[in-house]
Design an enzyme around this catalytic site. Structure first.
Site, PDB file in Angstrom:
ATOM      1  N   ASP A  93      10.116 -60.189  41.893  1.00 62.57           N
ATOM      2  CA  ASP A  93       9.578 -60.161  43.128  1.00 62.57           C
ATOM      3  C   ASP A  93       9.950 -59.004  44.095  1.00 62.57           C
ATOM      4  O   ASP A  93      11.042 -58.466  43.712  1.00 62.57           O
ATOM      5  CB  ASP A  93       9.395 -61.606  43.814  1.00 62.57           C
ATOM      6  CG  ASP A  93      10.823 -62.013  44.254  1.00 62.57           C
ATOM      7  OD1 ASP A  93      11.917 -61.198  44.148  1.00 62.57           O
ATOM      8  OD2 ASP A  93      11.083 -63.071  44.957  1.00 62.57           O
ATOM      9  N   ASP A 272       4.027 -68.577  38.344  1.00 66.14           N
ATOM     10  CA  ASP A 272       5.524 -68.609  38.365  1.00 66.14           C
ATOM     11  C   ASP A 272       5.583 -69.924  39.380  1.00 66.14           C
ATOM     12  O   ASP A 272       4.885 -69.861  40.181  1.00 66.14           O
ATOM     13  CB  ASP A 272       6.182 -67.472  38.988  1.00 66.14           C
ATOM     14  CG  ASP A 272       6.317 -67.336  40.290  1.00 66.14           C
ATOM     15  OD1 ASP A 272       5.259 -66.776  40.935  1.00 66.14           O
ATOM     16  OD2 ASP A 272       7.105 -67.727  41.067  1.00 66.14           O
ATOM     17  N   CYS A 310       5.244 -84.310  23.391  1.00 72.38           N
ATOM     18  CA  CYS A 310       5.868 -82.938  23.831  1.00 72.38           C
ATOM     19  C   CYS A 310       6.914 -82.793  22.620  1.00 72.38           C
ATOM     20  O   CYS A 310       7.425 -83.846  22.026  1.00 72.38           O
ATOM     21  CB  CYS A 310       6.706 -83.051  24.913  1.00 72.38           C
ATOM     22  SG  CYS A 310       7.868 -81.600  25.228  1.00 72.38           S
ATOM     23  N   CYS A 312       9.483 -80.477  22.811  1.00 72.77           N
ATOM     24  CA  CYS A 312      10.806 -79.647  23.282  1.00 72.77           C
ATOM     25  C   CYS A 312      12.018 -80.543  22.562  1.00 72.77           C
ATOM     26  O   CYS A 312      11.893 -81.713  22.000  1.00 72.77           O
ATOM     27  CB  CYS A 312      10.674 -79.797  24.768  1.00 72.77           C
ATOM     28  SG  CYS A 312      11.503 -81.368  25.344  1.00 72.77           S
ATOM     29  N   CYS A 315      12.487 -83.925  24.124  1.00 73.95           N
ATOM     30  CA  CYS A 315      11.528 -85.010  23.482  1.00 73.95           C
ATOM     31  C   CYS A 315      11.766 -85.329  21.970  1.00 73.95           C
ATOM     32  O   CYS A 315      11.596 -86.469  21.658  1.00 73.95           O
ATOM     33  CB  CYS A 315      10.221 -84.531  23.800  1.00 73.95           C
ATOM     34  SG  CYS A 315      10.049 -84.918  25.642  1.00 73.95           S
ATOM     35  N   HIS A 341      12.841 -79.846  29.106  1.00 71.06           N
ATOM     36  CA  HIS A 341      11.503 -80.375  28.922  1.00 71.06           C
ATOM     37  C   HIS A 341      10.579 -79.697  29.993  1.00 71.06           C
ATOM     38  O   HIS A 341       9.417 -79.382  29.682  1.00 71.06           O
ATOM     39  CB  HIS A 341      11.447 -82.327  29.358  1.00 71.06           C
ATOM     40  CG  HIS A 341      10.006 -82.455  29.378  1.00 71.06           C
ATOM     41  ND1 HIS A 341       9.125 -82.757  28.449  1.00 71.06           N
ATOM     42  CD2 HIS A 341       9.249 -82.619  30.402  1.00 71.06           C
ATOM     43  CE1 HIS A 341       8.041 -83.077  28.702  1.00 71.06           C
ATOM     44  NE2 HIS A 341       8.108 -83.100  29.967  1.00 71.06           N
TER      45      HIS A 341
HETATM   46 ZN   LIG Z   1       9.674 -82.359  26.282  1.00 69.76          ZN
END
Ligand SMILES: [Zn+2]
Length: 394
Positions: A93, A272, A310, A312, A315, A341
C-alpha cells in the site's frame, strides 16, 4: 512491461471475471485474496505455510516498513522478497491509510503529509513522490498511488477537496514512477486509487481524470469505512463500469466472504483484508456454514475439523475439540492453526469463484455459497443454535 493482465473468462450472467496477473514474482490468479503481512510477516505464519494455503500474492504495509526497519535496511537486504523469504508477488500500500489512521499529529497539505511516528514520536514527511520511491526501494511488484482518505460521513466540499488532492498526488506519483524507469528502476506496476467516498458524482469525476493516466490497474478506495454496505456495493458497481476492462480492479480492505463474493459478481479482481487473520488469532473463523467461535463449549468434545469442507492443514489434521483446548489454554499453536485455516479459506473461496466463472456458472455458485453460509450453525454462548446468520446488510 513489468506487469501484464490477461482475462481468461468473463461470466455471461454477471460481471464476474477470471484473469491472471503476471508479475516479476510469478503469476497471480484472479479473483485473488491477498493475505496481509503488515510488518513483512503475516502474523504467526511462515512463507511456506502461506504458499501451501495457495497464496500467490501478499500485501505489505509501507508505513510500518518505512518506520521499522526502514527502507534502507530492506534495500540492503536485497528487497522485501529476500528479506522475508517470500518468492511470490507482493503488493504494497502507499502508506497513506496508515499515516491517517495510526500516525500522530499529522498535517495534510497539498505537498504531502507530515506526521509523527506512532512508535517513537519521530517526525516524518511523505510526499506523493516519496511514496513511490519508497515502494520501489522495498522492491514491491505492485505499488499503490498515495491518496487522501477522508472519514465518512464528510461534507461534499471535503469530498471534493480530497478528490482534487488525490488526483494531483496520483499524477505526481505516476510521473515519479516514469522518472525511476528512466533511471532503470521502477519496474513495479503502479495502481491508481479512485476516491470520492459514496458520492457517485465525485467518484465519476475522479475517474474521468485518473483513467487518463496509464496506470497498470485501478483500486476502489474509501469504501467499507462505515457507510452502508448496499451503498458501497452501488459504488463498486459504478466504478467497475467505468474502469477499463483490460486492467485489474482492486477493492481495498474488504475481506468478509459475502462482500468478496458480491464484489466479484460486480467485476472486482483483487481483495485484501486483515479481518480473517485478526479474527482467527482471537479464535473466530469463517467456515462454509458461516462463522465459528472456536472457544464455544459446544466444541469441547467435537471430533470434526473446523470446516469439514476445507482441506487446509488444520482441517486435515486437527479436531474442533483440540483447537478449543488450545485457545482455552492460551497455546500459541491455536492462533497459528486458526490462521492457516483463515488464510486458506479466503484464498480457496476466491479460487472457487474463479473456477465458477471459467465454467460459466458464477450466479449459481454465488447462490449456493450464500445459502450455505447463511443457513449454517450460528453459535451463542450457551451452545449451538440453528438460527440462520443474519444478512450482513447494515
Ligand atoms: Zn481449514
Amino acid at each position: 512491461m513489468a506487469l501484464t493482465f490477461t482475462l481468461d473468462a468473463l461470466d455471461s450472467d454477471t460481471r464476474a471475471r477470471a484473469g491472471r496477473l503476471w508479475t516479476p514474482h510469478g503469476e497471480v490468479l484472479t479473483p485473488a485474496f491477498m493475505p496481509v503481512g503488515t510488518q513483512g510477516a503475516v502474523k504467526t505464519l511462515a512463507p511456506d505455510e502461506l504458499a501451501a494455503a495457495g497464496a500467490d500474492i501478499l500485501l505489505a504495509n509501507t508505513y510500518h516498513l518505512l518506520l521499522r526497519p526502514g527502507v534502507e535496511t530492506v534495500r540492503q537486504m536485497e528487497g522485501l522478497h529476500r528479506f522475508m523469504s517470500w518468492s511470490g508477488a507482493i503488493l504494497t500500500d502507499s502508506g497513506g491509510f496508515q499515516v491517517l489512521s495510526l500516525a500522530e499529529l499529522r498535517k495534510v497539505t497539498d505537498r504531502g503529509v507530515e506526521f509523527r511516528s506512532h512508535l517513537d514520536g519521530s517526525r516524518h514527511f511523505i510526499a506523493p513522490e516519496d511514496a513511490i520511491w519508497i515502494q520501489d526501494g522495498l522492491d514491491t511488484d505492485i505499488a499503490m498511488s498515495f491518496d487522501e482518505l477522508i472519514e465518512l460521513p464528510a461534507s461534499i466540499e471535503t469530498v471534493r477537496r480530497s478528490v482534487d488532492r488525490t488526483l494531483d498526488w496520483a499524477a505526481r506519483g505516476w510521473v515519479e514512477r516514469e522518472r525511476l524507469r528512466q533511471e532503470g528502476r521502477g519496474t513495479m506496476g503502479l495502481f491508481g486509487i479512485n476516491q470520492g467516498g459514496v458520492e457517485a458524482a465525485e467518484r465519476a469525476r475522479c475517474f474521468d481524470t485518473l483513467g487518463t493516466l496509464a496506470f497498470d490497474g485501478f483500486a476502489l478506495g474509501g469504501l467499507w469505512v462505515g457507510e452502508s454496505r448496499s451503498l458501497s456495493l452501488e459504488m463498486v458497481e459504478r466504478d467497475c463500469a467505468r474502469f477499463p476492462a483490460d486492467r485489474p480492479r482492486y477493492l481495498m480492505g474488504v475481506g468478509h466472504p459475502v462482500d468478496v463474493i458480491d464484489a466479484v459478481g460486480l467485476g472486482v479482481d483483487m481483495f485484501d483484508c486483515v479481518l480473517p487473520t485478526r479474527n482467527a488469532r482471537r479464535g473466530t473463523v469463517f467456515i462454509a456454514t458461516g462463522r465459528l467461535v472456536v472457544k464455544n463449549a459446544a466444541y469441547a468434545r467435537d471430533p470434526r475439523p473446523l470446516d469439514p469442507e476445507c482441506d487446509c492443514y488444520t482441517c486435515r489434521r486437527f479436531t474442533r475439540a483440540y483447537l478449543r483446548h488450545l485457545f482455552m489454554s492460551g497455546e500459541l499453536l491455536g492462533m497459528r492453526l486458526a490462521s492457516i485455516h483463515a488464510v486458506t479459506q479466503m484464498i480457496q473461496l476466491a479460487r472457487r469463484a474463479r473456477r465458477a466463472v471459467i465454467e460459466g456458472g458464477f450466479r449459481a455458485f454465488r447462490a449456493a455459497f450464500l445459502d450455505k453460509f447463511r443457513s449454517g450453525e450460528t453459535l451463542t454462548r450457551s451452545g449451538v443454535t440453528t438460527a440462520p446468520i443474519p444478512n450482513p446488510e447494515n
